[in-house]
Each structure stands twice: as C-alpha cells, then as structure tokens.
Motif scaffolding. Structure first.
Motif, PDB file in Angstrom:
ATOM      1  N   THR A 144       0.512  -1.782   0.212  1.00  0.00           N
ATOM      2  CA  THR A 144      -0.186   0.234  -0.007  1.00  0.00           C
ATOM      3  C   THR A 144       1.157   1.080  -0.034  1.00  0.00           C
ATOM      4  N   VAL A 159      -7.208   6.948  -7.035  1.00  0.00           N
ATOM      5  CA  VAL A 159      -7.310   5.442  -6.668  1.00  0.00           C
ATOM      6  C   VAL A 159      -6.885   6.368  -5.375  1.00  0.00           C
ATOM      7  N   GLU A 208      -9.091   4.190  -2.358  1.00  0.00           N
ATOM      8  CA  GLU A 208      -8.539   2.683  -2.029  1.00  0.00           C
ATOM      9  C   GLU A 208      -8.319   2.317  -1.526  1.00  0.00           C
ATOM     10  N   ARG A 257      -8.309   2.994   2.259  1.00  0.00           N
ATOM     11  CA  ARG A 257      -9.545   2.106   2.571  1.00  0.00           C
ATOM     12  C   ARG A 257      -8.577   0.531   3.301  1.00  0.00           C
ATOM     13  N   ARG A 272     -11.575  -6.700  -2.276  1.00  0.00           N
ATOM     14  CA  ARG A 272     -12.094  -5.769  -3.132  1.00  0.00           C
ATOM     15  C   ARG A 272     -10.962  -4.025  -3.155  1.00  0.00           C
ATOM     16  N   GLU A 273     -10.770  -3.334  -2.624  1.00  0.00           N
ATOM     17  CA  GLU A 273     -10.298  -2.756  -2.542  1.00  0.00           C
ATOM     18  C   GLU A 273      -8.972  -2.489  -3.815  1.00  0.00           C
ATOM     19  N   THR A 295     -10.141  -3.151  -7.170  1.00  0.00           N
ATOM     20  CA  THR A 295     -10.828  -1.594  -7.681  1.00  0.00           C
ATOM     21  C   THR A 295      -9.159  -1.382  -8.019  1.00  0.00           C
ATOM     22  N   MET A 296      -8.097  -1.042  -7.338  1.00  0.00           N
ATOM     23  CA  MET A 296      -7.109  -0.418  -7.706  1.00  0.00           C
ATOM     24  C   MET A 296      -6.148  -1.123  -9.277  1.00  0.00           C
TER      25      MET A 296
END
Length: 292
Positions: free
Chosen positions: A171, A219, A222, A225, A256-257, A260-261
C-alpha cells in the motif's frame, strides 16, 4: 487465536477399565459436534456436548471413547442373528447361481466369521465407569485439545501478521507511485485534449469528460481503505477469542480494494502493485479459513 484444526488423545487405566479417548476437528462454517460413546456411560453425551460447546466456537468436532475391561480387550462372540442372515443370504445366492448354471466355490467357517457383523463384542464386556471419572477424563482431553489448537493458532497469527505487514508495504508502494502516475495521467489527458481540439469538439464538454475520467481514475480512496483495513486486521490479531468470521470478511474487503485499484491503475507499475496485493490477500484468505 486458535486454529479450527486440532487433535488430542487420552489413555486412562484403573483397576476396572481401560479408557481410550480421542477428539479431532477440521474447519467448518459453524460448530458441528459428533460423538461416539460406548454403552454403559449414561449421561456422558450431554456432558461431552456441553464441554465441547464451551471450548470450541467453530469447527467440525468428532469425539470418541472406547472402554474395555482392565484385563484386556473385550471378548468376541458370534451374533446369532447376523450369522443366520448371512447363511440365508449365502443359500439364496447359491440357489440363484445354480439356476443360471453356475457353481460357486464353498466358503469356509473362517470366511463366514470374517464377514461384517458376524463377530461382535460380548455383552459381558460392558464396563460401568463412574460419570465423575469420565468427566475428569474429558476435562483433561479438552485441555490438551485446546492447547494444540492454541499452538497452531499462534503459528497462524504469525503468518497473518506477516501478510498484513506485506499488504501495508505494498500500500505504501502504491502511495509512492501515485505522483508518478499523476504525471503520466496528466500527459495522457493532455494528449487526449490535443486530439479533441484538432477534431473541433465542444471544449466545455471535453473538459467535463476529462474531469470525470480523472475522478474515476483516482485511487486515493482505495489506498485509504486499504490502510484502514490494515489497522482493523492488526486489531483482530490482538483479540483473545474467535475472530475467524470477522477476518474472513476483512479479506473480502481487502480483495475488493485491490481489484478496484487494478481496474483503475492505467499505469503498469501500479497494476503490478495491485496484482501483488491480490496474491498476498489470496494467501491470507487461505490461512484465515483455519482460524476459529
């Protein structure tokens, strides 16, 4: 943290009986207790189910107990009902075979005794053990069982903690790539604007569409989160109790994140980070399936 997978065995002997216990569990969505007990232990099943329900929150748990006389294994005897049924069946089979012109090889007495159900434990082998003695055995068995599950749970906690650390590292890497990606996206949008201007498109509509694309490609949410999920995961790792269901849900949120990223990335380096995140999260999900 405890593992849903565990095993324990217990042997106890006294002047009257030899008692062999075992309990084992595998992962399951809920709690399923299966008990196999011998005759002569009235009231024990209720105690077993209550003790296991208090000790285990989730899992498919099987417990069995075998009680034999202190002098050795229980004697065997021929079951008259089973023997009669077997002999009648053999007679019918031979008659049917003869009607079709077939001759069957004869069976010996040893062959017949080897058939399931013909030999059984003698009724005189039932041993009565005081309920309080069996409950004491049960407490020791469950203590060993929970100790093994706790040891495996500690190992799981270490693995999950390392995976959460890796998610945090990835991250942070995504954050570091955000500026480079912003420069890249600005260049892409500028080139798109130039092409649109050459085509004499409506400048106001073009600006609106590009702004919408920029928002969709962002992003930041994302990443925020993912960081929040990392904090939540570390909090779960510190809880002394069942956390498997919550952790399983959290891995779905992580995934999910990451998905999406990847879908928003439009930048190879960020896509690579997103795919690495998905790999770690999938590995985490596999481990979480064993957490109580």
């Amino acid at each position: 943290m405890k593992s849903m997978t565990g095993f324990a065995a217990l042997e106890r002997r006294d002047e009257h009986s030899h008692r062999s216990w075992d309990v084992r569990s595998v992962n399951a969505r809920g709690l399923d207790i299966r008990v196999r007990l011998p005759d002569g232990v009235d009231g024990l099943e209720k105690e077993v189910r209550a003790a296991l329900s208090a000790a285990v929150a989730r899992g498919n748990v099987s417990l069995s107990l075998k009680v034999t006389p202190a002098g050795g294994d229980a004697p065997l005897r021929v079951s008259p009902d089973a023997l009669s049924a077997v002999l009648t069946s053999l007679k019918n089979v031979e008659a049917e075979a003869h009607a079709h012109g077939m001759t069957l090889a004869p069976m010996s007495a040893a062959d017949i005794l080897g058939l399931r159900g013909v030999l059984e434990v003698g009724t005189g082998a039932i041993v009565t053990v005081p309920l309080e003695v069996l409950i004491s055995d049960l407490a020791n068995l469950i203590e060993s069982f929970n100790l093994m599950r706790a040891e495996e749970g500690a190992a799981l906690r270490g693995i999950l903690s390392a995976q959460v650390d890796e998610i945090e590292r990835l991250t942070d890497a995504a954050v570091d790539l955000a500026q480079a990606r912003s420069d890249h996206m600005a260049k892409v949008f500028a080139e798109a604007v130039a092409r649109v201007q050459e085509a004499n498109a409506d400048p106001e509509k073009t600006a609106h569409d590009i702004a919408a694309l920029a928002v969709k490609a962002d992003v930041t949410e994302e990443i925020d989160r993912l960081r929040a999920h990392v904090i939540a995961a570390r909090a779960l790792l510190e809880i002394d109790g069942p956390v498997g269901r919550k952790f399983d849900f959290l891995t779905q949120e992580f995934n999910r994140e990451a998905n999406t990223m990847c879908s928003k990335a439009q930048f190879s380096a960020l896509t690579e980070v997103g795919l690495s995140l998905k790999t770690v999260i999938d590995q985490m999900r596999e481990q979480v399936q064993n957490v109580e």
